[in-house]
Design a protein around this motif. Structure first.
Motif, PDB file in Angstrom:
ATOM      1  N   THR A  24      37.042   8.969 -26.907  1.00  0.00           N
ATOM      2  CA  THR A  24      36.515   7.903 -26.178  1.00  0.00           C
ATOM      3  C   THR A  24      37.170   6.478 -26.614  1.00  0.00           C
ATOM      4  N   HIS A  25      38.221   6.639 -27.319  1.00  0.00           N
ATOM      5  CA  HIS A  25      38.950   5.148 -27.300  1.00  0.00           C
ATOM      6  C   HIS A  25      39.680   4.650 -25.944  1.00  0.00           C
ATOM      7  N   THR A  26      39.580   3.568 -25.740  1.00  0.00           N
ATOM      8  CA  THR A  26      40.105   2.977 -24.814  1.00  0.00           C
ATOM      9  C   THR A  26      41.570   2.700 -25.053  1.00  0.00           C
ATOM     10  N   ILE A  27      42.328   2.275 -23.957  1.00  0.00           N
ATOM     11  CA  ILE A  27      43.809   2.120 -23.768  1.00  0.00           C
ATOM     12  C   ILE A  27      43.809   0.769 -24.737  1.00  0.00           C
ATOM     13  N   LEU A  28      42.899  -0.026 -24.788  1.00  0.00           N
ATOM     14  CA  LEU A  28      43.128  -1.338 -25.410  1.00  0.00           C
ATOM     15  C   LEU A  28      42.733  -1.012 -26.872  1.00  0.00           C
ATOM     16  N   ALA A  29      41.928  -0.157 -27.222  1.00  0.00           N
ATOM     17  CA  ALA A  29      41.950   0.359 -28.692  1.00  0.00           C
ATOM     18  C   ALA A  29      42.977   0.966 -29.275  1.00  0.00           C
ATOM     19  N   VAL A  30      43.704   2.030 -28.533  1.00  0.00           N
ATOM     20  CA  VAL A  30      44.751   2.584 -28.764  1.00  0.00           C
ATOM     21  C   VAL A  30      45.866   1.473 -29.137  1.00  0.00           C
ATOM     22  N   ALA A  31      46.158   0.592 -28.147  1.00  0.00           N
ATOM     23  CA  ALA A  31      47.080  -0.533 -28.071  1.00  0.00           C
ATOM     24  C   ALA A  31      46.862  -1.264 -29.425  1.00  0.00           C
ATOM     25  N   GLY A  48      38.810  -9.676 -17.023  1.00  0.00           N
ATOM     26  CA  GLY A  48      39.995  -8.987 -16.221  1.00  0.00           C
ATOM     27  C   GLY A  48      41.189  -9.143 -16.918  1.00  0.00           C
ATOM     28  N   SER A  49      41.318  -9.983 -18.115  1.00  0.00           N
ATOM     29  CA  SER A  49      42.475 -10.556 -18.716  1.00  0.00           C
ATOM     30  C   SER A  49      43.452  -9.176 -19.132  1.00  0.00           C
ATOM     31  N   CYS A  50      42.908  -8.015 -19.239  1.00  0.00           N
ATOM     32  CA  CYS A  50      43.486  -6.882 -19.803  1.00  0.00           C
ATOM     33  C   CYS A  50      43.962  -5.836 -18.844  1.00  0.00           C
ATOM     34  N   ALA A 100      42.205  -2.174 -19.494  1.00  0.00           N
ATOM     35  CA  ALA A 100      42.346  -1.607 -20.544  1.00  0.00           C
ATOM     36  C   ALA A 100      41.319  -1.463 -21.354  1.00  0.00           C
ATOM     37  N   CYS A 101      40.457  -2.234 -21.314  1.00  0.00           N
ATOM     38  CA  CYS A 101      38.932  -2.066 -22.168  1.00  0.00           C
ATOM     39  C   CYS A 101      38.216  -1.179 -21.731  1.00  0.00           C
TER      40      CYS A 101
END
Length: 121
Positions: A24-31, A48-50, A100-101
């Motif tokens: 359940t990690h988001t792309i933002l968390a992985v990044a 919407g900034s991500c 991403a979030c």
């Protein structure tokens, strides 16, 4: 474990990292865990900034649930249509633009493109 490749003008070259599918990690968390500078303000799907563009790198077709916040934000900036939402929800065909979030990593190799500018993909 899926490979997530990040591509942006902010990096000298593409960066590929391993993500744990189903955690359940988001792309933002992985990044963030890998020091990939995806711009973000709220981390909650409100700003919407991500904005990112996601391209599958394998033959798997894995839709990913769009949150209500993500649908609203992507529609407001013209990156998704009502038809795109139906394809995602009914046919399991994900749209290429995501937040991403909100996008949770699935068991699929993907390319994540972003400009480095808030709201740019």
């Amino acid at each position: 474990m899926p490979d997530v490749t990040f591509s942006t003008p902010l990096l000298h070259k593409n960066v590929t990292v391993y993500a744990v599918a189903g955690d359940t990690h988001t792309i933002l968390a992985v990044a963030e865990a890998n020091k990939i500078p995806i711009p973000h303000d709220c981390k909650d799907g409100e700003c919407g900034s991500c904005l990112i563009e996601v391209t599958p790198l394998d033959d798997k077709t894995m839709g990913a649930t769009l949150t209500e916040k993500e649908k609203a934000q992507l529609k407001s900036v013209g990156k998704i249509t009502a038809e795109d939402i139906v394809r995602a929800e009914v046919d399991d065909i994900p749209p290429k633009f995501r937040l991403a979030c909100q996008y949770v990593v699935r068991n699929q190799d993907i390319l994540v493109n972003f400009t480095g500018e808030p709201g740019g993909a």
